[in-house]
Design a protein around this motif. Structure first.
Motif, PDB file in Angstrom:
ATOM      1  N   ALA A 745       0.722  -1.166   0.019  1.00  6.21           N
ATOM      2  CA  ALA A 745      -0.009  -0.119  -0.077  1.00  6.21           C
ATOM      3  C   ALA A 745       0.892   1.368   0.063  1.00  6.21           C
ATOM      4  O   ALA A 745       1.994   1.074   0.277  1.00  6.21           O
ATOM      5  CB  ALA A 745      -0.915   0.097   1.118  1.00  6.21           C
ATOM      6  N   TYR A 772      -1.488   3.438 -10.027  1.00  2.00           N
ATOM      7  CA  TYR A 772      -2.523   3.704  -8.626  1.00  2.00           C
ATOM      8  C   TYR A 772      -4.052   3.903  -9.053  1.00  2.00           C
ATOM      9  O   TYR A 772      -4.284   4.444 -10.115  1.00  2.00           O
ATOM     10  CB  TYR A 772      -1.718   4.811  -8.027  1.00  2.00           C
ATOM     11  CG  TYR A 772      -0.428   4.684  -7.541  1.00  2.00           C
ATOM     12  CD1 TYR A 772      -0.273   3.945  -6.228  1.00  2.00           C
ATOM     13  CD2 TYR A 772       0.518   5.126  -8.166  1.00  2.00           C
ATOM     14  CE1 TYR A 772       1.257   3.708  -5.771  1.00  2.00           C
ATOM     15  CE2 TYR A 772       1.970   4.873  -7.772  1.00  2.00           C
ATOM     16  CZ  TYR A 772       2.167   4.422  -6.609  1.00  2.00           C
ATOM     17  OH  TYR A 772       3.373   4.078  -6.206  1.00  2.00           O
ATOM     18  N   CYS A 776     -12.706   8.497  -4.003  1.00  2.00           N
ATOM     19  CA  CYS A 776     -13.147   9.362  -2.916  1.00  2.00           C
ATOM     20  C   CYS A 776     -14.702   9.146  -2.670  1.00  2.00           C
ATOM     21  O   CYS A 776     -15.252   9.296  -3.965  1.00  2.00           O
ATOM     22  CB  CYS A 776     -12.784  10.691  -3.079  1.00  2.00           C
ATOM     23  SG  CYS A 776     -10.907  11.310  -3.104  1.00  2.00           S
ATOM     24  N   ASN A 811     -14.049  10.248   2.242  1.00  2.00           N
ATOM     25  CA  ASN A 811     -13.008   9.350   2.284  1.00  2.00           C
ATOM     26  C   ASN A 811     -12.406   8.588   1.109  1.00  2.00           C
ATOM     27  O   ASN A 811     -12.894   7.963   0.285  1.00  2.00           O
ATOM     28  CB  ASN A 811     -13.714   8.163   3.259  1.00  2.00           C
ATOM     29  CG  ASN A 811     -12.725   6.922   3.674  1.00  2.00           C
ATOM     30  OD1 ASN A 811     -11.475   7.092   3.639  1.00  2.00           O
ATOM     31  ND2 ASN A 811     -13.233   5.879   3.826  1.00  2.00           N
ATOM     32  N   CYS A 812     -10.902   9.329   1.000  1.00  2.00           N
ATOM     33  CA  CYS A 812     -10.338   8.948  -0.171  1.00  2.00           C
ATOM     34  C   CYS A 812      -9.366   7.639   0.080  1.00  2.00           C
ATOM     35  O   CYS A 812      -8.783   7.506   1.172  1.00  2.00           O
ATOM     36  CB  CYS A 812      -9.567   9.994  -0.650  1.00  2.00           C
ATOM     37  SG  CYS A 812     -10.437  11.212  -1.064  1.00  2.00           S
ATOM     38  N   THR A 813      -9.155   6.720  -0.852  1.00  2.00           N
ATOM     39  CA  THR A 813      -8.362   5.479  -0.915  1.00  2.00           C
ATOM     40  C   THR A 813      -7.443   5.439  -2.123  1.00  2.00           C
ATOM     41  O   THR A 813      -7.868   5.884  -3.119  1.00  2.00           O
ATOM     42  CB  THR A 813      -9.294   4.373  -0.685  1.00  2.00           C
ATOM     43  OG1 THR A 813      -9.919   4.214  -2.129  1.00  2.00           O
ATOM     44  CG2 THR A 813     -10.066   4.182   0.359  1.00  2.00           C
ATOM     45  N   THR A 815      -4.791   2.683  -3.955  1.00  2.00           N
ATOM     46  CA  THR A 815      -4.593   1.369  -4.018  1.00  2.00           C
ATOM     47  C   THR A 815      -3.473   1.404  -4.929  1.00  2.00           C
ATOM     48  O   THR A 815      -3.753   1.767  -6.196  1.00  2.00           O
ATOM     49  CB  THR A 815      -5.859   0.333  -4.499  1.00  2.00           C
ATOM     50  OG1 THR A 815      -6.825   0.808  -3.629  1.00  2.00           O
ATOM     51  CG2 THR A 815      -5.385  -0.887  -4.576  1.00  2.00           C
ATOM     52  N   ASP A 824      -3.394  -3.567  -0.525  1.00  2.00           N
ATOM     53  CA  ASP A 824      -4.471  -2.958   0.384  1.00  2.00           C
ATOM     54  C   ASP A 824      -4.701  -1.373   0.122  1.00  2.00           C
ATOM     55  O   ASP A 824      -3.505  -0.789   0.038  1.00  2.00           O
ATOM     56  CB  ASP A 824      -4.185  -3.116   1.791  1.00  2.00           C
ATOM     57  CG  ASP A 824      -4.099  -4.691   2.059  1.00  2.00           C
ATOM     58  OD1 ASP A 824      -4.942  -5.610   1.236  1.00  2.00           O
ATOM     59  OD2 ASP A 824      -3.434  -5.350   3.127  1.00  2.00           O
ATOM     60  N   PRO A 825      -5.780  -0.890   0.278  1.00  2.00           N
ATOM     61  CA  PRO A 825      -5.653   0.578   0.050  1.00  2.00           C
ATOM     62  C   PRO A 825      -5.324   1.287   1.279  1.00  2.00           C
ATOM     63  O   PRO A 825      -5.473   1.056   2.425  1.00  2.00           O
ATOM     64  CB  PRO A 825      -7.254   0.601  -0.179  1.00  2.00           C
ATOM     65  CG  PRO A 825      -8.187  -0.164   0.709  1.00  2.00           C
ATOM     66  CD  PRO A 825      -7.208  -1.480   0.765  1.00  2.00           C
ATOM     67  N   ALA A 826      -4.848   2.647   1.088  1.00  2.00           N
ATOM     68  CA  ALA A 826      -4.285   3.566   2.046  1.00  2.00           C
ATOM     69  C   ALA A 826      -5.796   4.673   2.135  1.00  2.00           C
ATOM     70  O   ALA A 826      -5.916   5.198   1.076  1.00  2.00           O
ATOM     71  CB  ALA A 826      -3.152   4.223   1.627  1.00  2.00           C
ATOM     72  N   PHE A 827      -6.002   5.079   3.337  1.00  3.38           N
ATOM     73  CA  PHE A 827      -7.116   5.749   3.505  1.00  3.38           C
ATOM     74  C   PHE A 827      -6.747   7.087   4.015  1.00  3.38           C
ATOM     75  O   PHE A 827      -5.563   7.351   4.712  1.00  3.38           O
ATOM     76  CB  PHE A 827      -8.111   5.305   4.518  1.00  3.38           C
ATOM     77  CG  PHE A 827      -8.548   3.857   4.260  1.00  3.38           C
ATOM     78  CD1 PHE A 827      -9.823   3.800   3.280  1.00  3.38           C
ATOM     79  CD2 PHE A 827      -7.996   2.548   4.601  1.00  3.38           C
ATOM     80  CE1 PHE A 827     -10.462   2.626   3.058  1.00  3.38           C
ATOM     81  CE2 PHE A 827      -8.654   1.429   4.075  1.00  3.38           C
ATOM     82  CZ  PHE A 827      -9.590   1.398   3.426  1.00  3.38           C
ATOM     83  N   THR A 829      -9.153  11.146   4.961  1.00  5.99           N
ATOM     84  CA  THR A 829     -10.208  11.720   4.998  1.00  5.99           C
ATOM     85  C   THR A 829      -9.864  13.285   4.705  1.00  5.99           C
ATOM     86  O   THR A 829      -9.149  13.748   5.503  1.00  5.99           O
ATOM     87  CB  THR A 829     -11.027  11.850   6.320  1.00  5.99           C
ATOM     88  OG1 THR A 829     -11.345  10.247   6.444  1.00  5.99           O
ATOM     89  CG2 THR A 829     -12.373  12.387   6.504  1.00  5.99           C
TER      90      THR A 829
END
Length: 1009
Positions: A745, A772, A776, A811-813, A815, A824-827, A829
């Motif tokens: 990630a 990537y 969001c 909430n932005c991810t 990947t 796994d995604p990185a989160f 806000t």
């Protein structure tokens, strides 16, 4: 009457007495036809309390029991029983058994019966080889199941009848050594006798004599003191003429001439005139000429010193003997050009004998050793292998004369003749004789009797030898060397490598050439006197050491197999190659040479062999030797040795685990009993080959005692993992293990420059990433929650997400994707700003609010900076202050900010305000306000321990990266003042110089960096 005859008569008398006693006994056993036994009862044997009468016959391997039948009506005695004996000459025990229905049977009387042996089937007689004069071999054949204890041999010796009892017949054969020499024995018969002793009484039974009587004559003893003289008759007178006439007359009045050793009859010998045969004449010495013959002294007839020594190795000339080397005429005198002849001279074949001056041959001898029965003597004279004269004289004549008129090689022999009686005439053995040579010129040469002594052979080189021997006591005119290879004919034709001396070759030179290394030769030396040859010397066996192999090379096939190849010289004879190995045996803890393989020799000069069952990664010595055909065999050479270290086996990767950027590998080698303590294994090499990363190859070396390793690998790539076993000469790699690492990630995800409709996201890359995906989603339960936005795809580390709603939290991810695999995604806000009102109102409101906020923040900021300045004053040095004047001069400061914010920052240490600016990724020295955070960023004191642990992971990998980033720091700054000659002694290090911007007095401790 002889004692043996009296003994036989007494045995017969005892037999008659026993039969009389048996006939007087109540229970009678009668022997019929020498093999049937008739058993009968008498009235005294019948008892009222006995109802069963039986007979038990023992002696054979199996005991027989016979029952008497019940008496017939009107009779009191049962009929007799009959038993057929299976063995002849065996003593049987016949017992009368009485019994009734209520009790068992018992023996009341036992009668011994000896059956008569059968006569012999055949009889053979022959001479006893070691002593045929007194010994004879008797061999008899008896029928099966015929038992005897002695053999009665009767014969007639002259006119007397004699008997012998012999019991030492081993397998029907015995030797009798006490007969008289030359005696005729007739009427020889053999009778088998069986004996037994029962209750101190002897039983004897004799077989019949059915074979034809035999006769046999022993060989007579040879005459003693046989002497020979050669007398030239070129100037003979009257006595010589009378003598010659007498000799011829004696020869003519003999029974007849014998050329096939025919023996004359007794009557013809008795008719001879003894007065004509017994001619006496004074013999002349061979060294005295005819002119001095009248003054020569007589020689005694019974002289024990013959003129020539008795030869030891000259057999009588027979059909086989003529082919023998010693008795054969030298090829010089046979007009032959065969290799190995005594002299390389060629003679034309003679059509007629060469005329020769008359030569008188005089023979004298003594009677044979008594006791010998003989009737006369036979004289044989052979010239060049052919019989020229054969004569027979009576037993009273002990001399013989004849005239020789032809040149050649003569062999003269005298034997004792025994012919009286009915037996075949025989003569003594012809093991001795005289051999001499008469040349055409009249010169005679005696047979050399002395063997060459102390024969030795010295090798000059591998194919040449020199022969030497001790000087002879007599003078001979030459020598002959016979050479024969003992190993040439031993191998088969396909394996034969020798082509010289395969058959016996004779040379006159004392140098032997054309020898083959590795062969075994027999060398025999003869003295020669013209064509006459002395007895052979003791043979000398020479073994020539083989040459050995060369160019021994090892070709590896696998960790446990190699191919050995070598060459041999062309001219060498040997039986086989022997391949030996030398290595350390871990089971016995010893090192020794052991034979691995034996290869039969062939005609090929190149040979190779495959060696298997070797230990991997092991040190070996290989040696190939040649073994000859000789007895005992020779081997060569220990120097043909080569050393080799076998390749290791390929290891097998047993487990692979990847965690937190580190790959953990385990592997196996060999089986459970593989011992690496004595192997030549050096280390293991673990290698991972990536496919896309900037650094494709990762490897690490591990000691041989460890079979596990850890390797730092970036995630997100496909790796080819191998483990290699290494020795000093070779290596072997395991089967590749292909593994795919999932991408990691993104790290350090930040959101910056958020507006009412957009936000900028930035992050750092970890490992190998293809692209990537950024998505969001709004937070809450509103209407926008159900809207699904298409994710953004980018390969950069910075992206601006637009189209957002104002005053909304998202909430932005982010990947990472690599080889169709997502991490796994990185989160994070983020919130968008409020939409702006009227520009003028908003501007006025914003300015008012901002003015108040700025003033408050400025005051607060100054207070915080002041406090921070007091805390870090001890830690900041002169290098932490920045000369903004020089930055302004160099154009590194923004012009529009020159008089504003950065003016007062010059009064503060740079370690204070730069930390805050860099914390928000604001670089005041760059024209761009955003920049990725480096590893050289300041660290809070409370996080320093965790920072050190994190930087020390993976062998301080991050410290090495930090050091690489610091290489470019300060390269564009000036350090001219430190290079001045006046300031050079003040520099602490010669390669570390202070910058010009740091040469200002500071509040903190002054020092160089």
């Amino acid at each position: 009457m002889s004692s043996a005859l009296r003994w036989v008569l007494s045995l017969c008398f005892f037999i008659i007495i026993i039969f009389i006693i048996q006939s007087a006994a109540p229970f009678q056993v009668t022997l019929l036809d020498d093999e049937r036994m008739l058993m009968s009862l008498d009235a005294d044997d019948v008892r009222p309390d006995v109802s069963v009468y039986a007979v038990r016959v023992s002696g054979e391997p199996r005991t027989h029991t016979l029952l008497f039948p019940r008496p017939a009506d009107g009779q009191t005695l049962p009929r007799p029983l009959q038993f057929n004996a299976s063995y002849h000459g065996l003593c049987y025990s016949v017992s009368l058994m009485l019994g009734n229905d209520s009790s068992g049977s018992r023996a009341v009387r036992t009668v011994p019966v000896l059956t008569k042996p059968l006569p012999l089937d055949s009889v053979e007689m022959s001479d006893y080889g070691p002593s045929p004069e007194t010994g004879v071999v008797f061999q008899i054949r008896s029928p099966d199941r015929n038992i005897y204890t002695r053999v009665n041999i009767s014969f007639t010796e002259g006119r007397q009848q004699r008997y012998m009892l012999y019991k030492d017949f081993h397998k029907g054969k015995t030797v009798f050594k006490h007969w008289l020499s030359g005696t005729c024995y007739t009427n020889i018969t053999f009778q088998l006798i069986s004996e037994a002793t029962v209750n101190r009484s002897s039983l004897v039974s004799c077989s019949h004599i059915l074979h034809e009587p035999r006769q046999h004559r022993t060989v007579p003893n040879p005459p003693l003191n046989v002497s020979l003289k050669i007398i030239p008759l070129s100037g003979r007178g009257t006595p010589g003429t009378d003598l010659h006439g007498a000799v011829l007359k004696a020869s003519q009045n003999a029974s007849f001439l014998r050329r096939a050793r025919d023996v004359p009859s007794t009557e013809e010998q008795e008719e001879e005139d003894p007065e004509e045969i017994d001619v006496t004449q004074t013999p002349l010495n061979a060294s005295v000429t005819a002119a001095d013959s009248s003054t020569a002294e007589p020689v005694r007839e019974n002289s024990t010193e013959p003129l020539w020594a008795e030869p030891t190795g000259s057999p009588a000339p027979t059909a086989e003997g003529e082919e023998e080397f010693v008795n054969a005429v030298v090829p010089e005198y046979e007009d032959s050009n065969e290799p190995g002849s005594a002299m390389d001279l060629n003679f034309e074949p003679r059509v007629t004998p060469t005329p020769l001056s008359p030569i008188l041959l005089e023979l004298r001898w003594s009677p044979p050793r008594p006791p010998t029965s003989f009737d006369g003597f036979n004289i044989y004279i052979y010239r060049d292998g052919n019989s020229t004269e054969t004569a027979t004289v009576d037993e009273n004549t002990h001399e013989f004369f004849t005239e020789l008129s032809e040149a050649g090689t003569y062999w003269v022999h005298v034997t004792t003749l025994s012919s009286s009686g009915d037996c075949e005439a025989r003569e003594s053995s012809s093991t001795t004789g005289f051999t001499f040579y008469l040349s055409p010129s009249g010169e005679w040469m005696e047979q050399p009797q002395e063997r060459p002594q102390a024969v030795s052979v010295k090798m000059l080189d591998s194919s040449t030898a020199a022969v030497s021997w001790a000087p002879s006591a007599h003078r001979y005119n030459g020598s002959l060397i016979s050479v024969l290879s003992l190993t040439c004919l031993r191998p088969s034709i396909s394996q034969r490598m020798e082509n010289t001396y395969c058959s016996e070759e004779n040379i006159t030179s004392d140098i032997i050439t054309s020898l083959t290394p590795g062969a075994q030769y027999r060398v025999v030396v003869y003295h020669t006197n013209g064509p006459l040859i002395s007895p052979a010397s003791e043979p000398v066996i020479i073994d020539i050491e083989p040459t050995g192999v060369r160019d021994l090379v090892v070709y590896p096939l696998s960790p446990t197999a190699v191919i050995l190849s070598w060459q041999r010289p062309y001219n060498v004879a040997f039986r086989k190659y022997v391949l030996q190995t030398f290595f350390f045996n871990s089971a016995t803890q010893t090192s020794q040479w052991t034979t691995y393989y034996e290869i039969a020799a062939t005609a090929s000069v190149i040979a190779s062999v495959r060696v298997t069952d070797l230990l991997p990664a092991w040190y070996y010595n290989f040696r190939v030797t040649m073994v000859t055909w000789g007895d005992p065999p020779l081997s060569c050479c220990d120097g043909s040795t080569v050393s080799f270290v076998t390749a290791p086996e390929a290891p097998h990767i047993s487990s692979v685990d990847y965690s937190h950027g580190t790959l953990y590998v385990r592997w196996n080698y060999g089986d459970l009993f593989t011992d690496l303590s004595h192997s030549r294994m050096l280390h293991w090499q673990v290698t991972a080959e990536g496919k896309k990363g900037s650094r494709r190859r990762y490897s690490i070396d591990v000691t041989r005692s460890m079979m596990k390793a850890s390797l730092a690998l970036p995630p997100g790539d496909i790796y080819n993992l191998t483990v290699t076993a290494c020795t000093e000469r070779s290596r072997n790699t395991s089967a590749p293990h292909i593994m795919k690492l999932d991408p990691a990630a993104p790290k350090s995800l930040y959101a910056v420059n958020a507006s009412d409709t957009a936000v900028t996201l930035l992050w750092t890359e970890e490992g190998v990433v293809d692209f990537y995906q950024i998505a969001c989603r709004p937070l809450g339960t509103g209407r926008d929650r159900t809207k699904v936005r298409e994710p953004l795809v980018t390969a950069a580390h910075v992206v601006t997400v637009s189209g957002l709603q104002p005053s909304t939290s998202y909430n932005c991810t982010v990947t990472s994707s690599s080889y169709s695999s997502a991490s796994d995604p990185a989160f994070i806000t983020v919130s968008t700003a409020v939409r702006e009102m009227n520009p003028s109102v908003a501007a006025i409101s914003a300015l008012a609010v901002l003015s108040v906020l700025l003033i408050s923040l400025l005051v607060l900021f100054l207070l915080v900076l002041r406090k921070k300045h007091m805390e870090l004053s001890r830690e900041c040095g002169a290098e932490t202050f920045v000369n903004f004047a020089s930055f302004e001069r160099d154009g590194k400061l923004p012009y529009n900010w020159r008089r504003s914010l950065f003016a007062f920052l010059t009064l503060l240490p740079s370690c204070l305000w730069t930390d805050y600016l860099l914390a928000f990724y604001i670089n005041p020295w760059s024209k761009t306000a955003l920049k990725k955070r480096k590893l050289t960023s300041p660290v809070q004191l409370s996080d320093f321990d965790a920072y050190i642990k994190d930087m020390s992971k993976d062998s301080a990998y991050k410290f090495s990266l930090q050091f690489e980033e610091l290489k470019s720091v300060g390269l564009d700054l000036s350090h001219e003042a430190a290079d001045l000659p006046v300031n050079r002694p003040k520099n602490r290090y010669t390669n570390i110089l202070p910058y010009v911007i740091t040469e200002q007095p500071q509040i903190c401790l002054e020092r160089f960096i």
